[in-house]
Design an enzyme around this catalytic site. Structure first.
Site, mmCIF file in Angstrom:
data_model
loop_
_atom_site.group_PDB
_atom_site.id
_atom_site.type_symbol
_atom_site.label_atom_id
_atom_site.label_comp_id
_atom_site.label_asym_id
_atom_site.label_seq_id
_atom_site.Cartn_x
_atom_site.Cartn_y
_atom_site.Cartn_z
ATOM 1 C CB CYS A 65 75.314 7.865 40.390
ATOM 2 S SG CYS A 65 74.364 8.157 41.898
ATOM 3 C CD GLU A 66 72.716 1.385 38.731
ATOM 4 O OE1 GLU A 66 71.783 0.636 38.376
ATOM 5 O OE2 GLU A 66 73.637 1.718 37.963
#
Length: 149
Positions: free
Chosen positions: A92-93
């Site tokens: 994810c980020e």
């Protein structure tokens, strides 16, 4: 050994903040995207767990955007050849919340679906990108723009 005990992990791993998950460095991810491991495994799915607007703003080349449990669950119902070594890489980020959560969800569901065949799994070899998309982007945005879309 990978989760089903059948062989060693193909990719070099590093200690990550998620101690229960296997993590790879952004450099290893760049090697995967560049095809340096094509002789080791036959297929790789890069699972980007960020929201669609984040994904559409830029993502790792070849990644699929699966940000819900239903999306990740669909991986377990996708036909995969039994003789292929299919690797999954989640992120994810920052790979601190959504990516690890979906990795654990997939592993749990895979175990549940194959409980009568333990330790067999559809996806025994799964990794987490250490530092997530942010770390990968920061290292490779200028050097290798072909690694990003």
């Amino acid at each position: 050994m990978i989760a089903d005990g059948s062989r060693d992990y193909a990719l070099p791993t590093i200690p990550g903040q998620q101690r229960d998950l296997r993590s790879i460095s952004p450099e290893v991810m760049a090697d995967v995207v560049s095809g340096h491991y094509n002789d080791v495994f036959s297929d790789v799915t890069i699972v980007d767990c960020r929201y669609p607007y984040e994904f559409e703003g830029g993502h790792i080349k070849g990644a699929v955007n699966l940000f819900t449990r239903d999306g990740v669950n669909a991986l377990l119902h996708k036909p995969v050849s039994g003789d292929k070594r299919h690797v999954l890489i989640f992120h994810c980020e920052f790979s601190s919340e959504r990516g690890p959560k979906m990795y654990r969800f997939l592993r749990s569901l895979d175990r549940e679906l194959h409980k009568d065949l333990y330790p067999a799994l559809l996806f025994p070899e799964v990794y987490l990108l250490h530092g997530g998309y942010k770390a990968f982007y920061n290292k490779f945005k200028v050097i290798s723009i072909e690694l990003l879309v």
